[in-house]
Structures are given as C-alpha cells and as structure tokens.
Write a protein that holds these residues in place. Structure first.
Motif, short mmCIF file in Angstrom:
data_model
loop_
_atom_site.label_atom_id
_atom_site.label_comp_id
_atom_site.label_asym_id
_atom_site.label_seq_id
_atom_site.Cartn_x
_atom_site.Cartn_y
_atom_site.Cartn_z
N GLY A 216 -29.69 10.93 5.86
CA GLY A 216 -29.70 11.29 4.45
C GLY A 216 -29.70 10.09 3.52
N ILE A 217 -30.43 10.23 2.41
CA ILE A 217 -30.62 9.11 1.48
C ILE A 217 -29.29 8.71 0.82
CG2 ILE A 217 -31.17 10.58 -0.50
CD1 ILE A 217 -33.43 8.44 -1.13
N ASN A 218 -28.34 9.65 0.75
CA ASN A 218 -27.08 9.30 0.06
C ASN A 218 -26.26 8.29 0.87
OD1 ASN A 218 -26.58 11.41 1.95
ND2 ASN A 218 -24.51 11.64 1.09
N LYS A 219 -26.64 8.07 2.11
CA LYS A 219 -25.93 7.07 2.92
C LYS A 219 -26.64 5.71 2.92
CE LYS A 219 -22.93 10.11 4.19
NZ LYS A 219 -22.74 10.70 5.53
N SER A 220 -27.82 5.63 2.28
CA SER A 220 -28.63 4.41 2.40
C SER A 220 -27.92 3.19 1.80
CB SER A 220 -29.99 4.61 1.73
OG SER A 220 -29.81 4.93 0.35
N GLY A 221 -27.14 3.39 0.75
CA GLY A 221 -26.47 2.24 0.13
C GLY A 221 -25.38 1.68 1.01
N ILE A 222 -24.52 2.55 1.52
CA ILE A 222 -23.41 2.08 2.36
C ILE A 222 -23.94 1.52 3.67
CG2 ILE A 222 -22.91 4.32 3.47
CD1 ILE A 222 -20.28 1.81 2.18
N VAL A 223 -25.02 2.14 4.17
CA VAL A 223 -25.62 1.64 5.41
C VAL A 223 -26.14 0.22 5.21
CG1 VAL A 223 -27.69 1.89 6.86
CG2 VAL A 223 -26.19 3.85 6.46
N ARG A 224 -26.83 0.00 4.06
CA ARG A 224 -27.35 -1.36 3.81
C ARG A 224 -26.21 -2.36 3.81
NH1 ARG A 224 -27.53 -4.97 0.14
NH2 ARG A 224 -26.35 -3.69 -1.35
N GLU A 225 -25.13 -2.02 3.13
CA GLU A 225 -24.01 -2.96 3.01
C GLU A 225 -23.42 -3.29 4.38
OE1 GLU A 225 -21.96 -1.42 -1.05
OE2 GLU A 225 -21.39 -3.37 -0.23
N ILE A 226 -23.32 -2.25 5.21
CA ILE A 226 -22.68 -2.48 6.51
C ILE A 226 -23.63 -3.17 7.49
CG2 ILE A 226 -21.76 -1.29 8.56
CD1 ILE A 226 -20.46 0.71 6.60
N ILE A 227 -24.87 -2.68 7.57
CA ILE A 227 -25.82 -3.25 8.54
C ILE A 227 -26.17 -4.69 8.18
CG2 ILE A 227 -28.18 -3.08 9.47
CD1 ILE A 227 -26.45 -0.99 10.66
N THR A 228 -26.34 -4.96 6.88
CA THR A 228 -26.72 -6.34 6.49
C THR A 228 -25.48 -7.20 6.31
OG1 THR A 228 -26.73 -5.76 4.14
CG2 THR A 228 -28.81 -5.50 5.35
N GLU A 229 -24.29 -6.57 6.57
CA GLU A 229 -23.04 -7.32 6.53
C GLU A 229 -22.89 -8.12 5.23
OE1 GLU A 229 -22.68 -7.73 11.36
OE2 GLU A 229 -21.93 -9.32 10.10
N THR A 230 -23.03 -7.38 4.11
CA THR A 230 -22.82 -8.02 2.82
C THR A 230 -21.37 -8.49 2.72
OG1 THR A 230 -22.12 -5.93 1.84
CG2 THR A 230 -24.48 -6.45 1.74
N MET A 231 -21.11 -9.30 1.71
CA MET A 231 -19.74 -9.81 1.51
C MET A 231 -18.74 -8.65 1.44
SD MET A 231 -19.76 -12.96 1.63
CE MET A 231 -18.16 -13.38 0.89
N ASP A 232 -19.19 -7.53 0.86
CA ASP A 232 -18.26 -6.40 0.67
C ASP A 232 -18.05 -5.59 1.94
OD1 ASP A 232 -19.16 -5.56 -2.78
OD2 ASP A 232 -17.68 -6.95 -1.91
N ALA A 233 -18.90 -5.82 2.95
CA ALA A 233 -18.90 -4.91 4.10
C ALA A 233 -17.52 -4.78 4.74
CB ALA A 233 -19.92 -5.36 5.13
N LYS A 234 -16.79 -5.88 4.76
CA LYS A 234 -15.52 -5.87 5.49
C LYS A 234 -14.48 -4.92 4.87
CE LYS A 234 -16.59 -8.65 8.78
NZ LYS A 234 -18.00 -8.17 8.68
N LYS A 235 -14.75 -4.48 3.63
CA LYS A 235 -13.74 -3.58 3.01
C LYS A 235 -13.95 -2.14 3.45
CE LYS A 235 -16.19 -2.61 -1.35
NZ LYS A 235 -16.28 -2.93 -2.78
N TYR A 236 -15.05 -1.92 4.19
CA TYR A 236 -15.33 -0.56 4.65
C TYR A 236 -14.84 -0.37 6.09
CZ TYR A 236 -18.51 -0.88 0.68
OH TYR A 236 -19.04 -1.08 -0.57
#
Ligand code: 6PG
Length: 260
Positions: A216-236
C-alpha cells in the motif's frame, strides 16, 4: 545492530524488480503469494525432517490477504498443517470476538476452516489481565519453543509496519521494549491508549527468519526511511527488527516500495 538485507528469490511469481534489500511485486496479492510460498516451502522442508514449523503472525489489515491465500485450495491442500503451529506477534487487549482482535482476524480469514489442528493454535488471551497474560505467554514460549541465547526461537516471524514505524506492538514511544529481557511484555498504543500484549525486540530478533510484508502507498514514506536508512530511521522500532543474524526481509508491492 549491523543490519543488512538479503534478496528474496521467489521464482514462482512475477516480480517487477529486485532492490538490493527487498523483493517488490506488481501488486499486494503477488507479494502475499510470495510469503505464502515461503511458508509452504518451509513447512514441507520441516515435514521432510519430521520437524514442526513455529510461525508467529502479526495482526492489522495487511496479513488478511496472506491468510486468505493460505486458505485457498492451492495452498490449503499443499501445506502440511499438522506440523504448522501458530503463535502471535502481538494482540490487542480485547475479547477474541472483538473486531480489533488479531486472533479474531486470523480465525476469520484462515483458522475457521479447521485444517489447522486446534492444538497447533497458541493465541494470546487479550481478554485477560495484560500483565498476567504477558507472563503466561512468555512461559508458554519457554515451554513450547527451542531456545537460543536464552530466548525462544521462532522459525518465521511475520511482521508489518505501521505508518509511525512501529512493528509488533513496539511503538516509537516505547523503544525500551526492543531491549527488554522479557520474552513478552505489555505495550500501550500511543494514541488510543489501548493495551497490547507483544513479543519483545529480543524475542523477535532471535527468530530464524523475520519477514516484513508491507503493501500500500500509505507505507511508502516509512518504507523509504527504513530501507534507505535515513538519519531518522533509527527512531522507528521496525528499523531494529531482524533475525538472529540481523537480517530483515522485506516483501512489498510496488505501491509500498514506490519511494525507494
Ligand atoms: C497490530 C500489528 C501491527 C501491524 C502494523 C501494520 O496488532 O496492529 O501487529 O504491528 O503489523 O500496525 O498494520 P496494517 O497491516 O493494518 O497496516
């Protein structure tokens, strides 16, 4: 935790492309089918070794399609259900007949068809006092599962990801559950205040296989953050979930993977 992702090679179903960390499928049915194929393959492999498959499933809406597929003739008639045991990753503290019950959802979509022996179903009792049920279920896991590093070992843990990056019922404001020494603990939904029973991070990360099914498209933002390991990813919390080798497998549809 050093995290890396492995490719998932489901050569039985169409997939439009493979990212280094994930497998992405054209639609949610094909993504669910890929996970169903994995369960089938693992169950048959266990059956050949005269072993059992200990599977922990998540709730929410995403797994409904997977459970419905497993109930369809193609999978239902091939899976050796007598050696598949169902456990839960988490449960809302409601009666099993409540519309929000994860067990209730799994029962409606899959278990009501009675081909899973009753003795293979180990539900979390959301109707009981949360703290008592967390202890009961932890003792059950200690009794029913093999152990590694002092924690129970599931063969497969199926996870989802919430829009806020939670997984199981480990929410961003409850990160301590990732490192709890308990097998199972009580969580609180940050918005509704609803109590939940949840496997802890160390139990999840002790599994042989951890598979995220995300659609689902509503997960695309959080998926990007986690898969690309953005700076914020660790808070998830979902960014910290992986098997005992630190491997998390992501099976997604194109909509959920649209930003990676
Ligand atoms: C739960 C689940 C939870 C779920 C995510 C995603 O009890 O709700 O275990 O961790 O996997 O919230 O939910 P959806 O599949 O509904 O998006």
């Amino acid at each position: 935790m050093v995290k890396y992702f492995i490719n998932i090679n489901y050569n039985k179903t169409e997939k439009i492309f493979m990212k280094p960390e994930t497998s992405v499928f054209e639609n949610s049915r094909l993504a669910a089918q890929a996970v169903a194929s994995r369960i089938l393959e693992q169950a048959i492999a266990k059956q050949k070794q005269s072993q059992i498959l200990n599977l922990a499933v998540s709730g929410g809406s995403t797994p409904k399609q997977l459970f419905a597929l497993l109930a369809e003739d193609n999978f239902r008639t091939q899976i050796p259900w007598e050696i598949v045991r169902f456990f839960w990753v988490d449960e809302r503290c409601v009666e099993p007949a409540h519309p929000e019950s994860n067990f209730g959802m799994t029962y409606d979509a899959l278990l009501q068809f009675a081909f899973v022996p009753a003795q293979n179903i180990f539900r979390m009792k959301g109707e009981d006092i949360p703290a008592n049920e967390a202890v009961r279920y932890a003792n059950l896991l200690h009794r029913e599962l093999p152990a590694r590093n002092g924690f129970p070992v599931f063969d497969i843990i199926l996870l989802g990801i919430g829009d806020d990056g939670h997984t199981a019922s480990i929410f961003p404001n409850n990160m301590e559950l990732l490192n709890s020494e308990k097998f199972v603990d009580v969580a609180t939904h940050p918005i509704s205040g609803q109590k939940r029973i949840t496997l802890t991070g160390k139990t999840i990360n002790n599994a042989d296989q951890v598979i995220f099914l995300v659609t689902g498209i509503n997960k695309s933002g959080i998926v990007r953050e986690i898969i690309t390991e953005t700076m914020d990813a660790k808070k998830y919390p979902a960014a910290h979930a992986g098997n005992y080798l630190g491997i998390a497998e992501f099976v997604m549809d194109a909509a959920a993977a649209g930003k990676i």
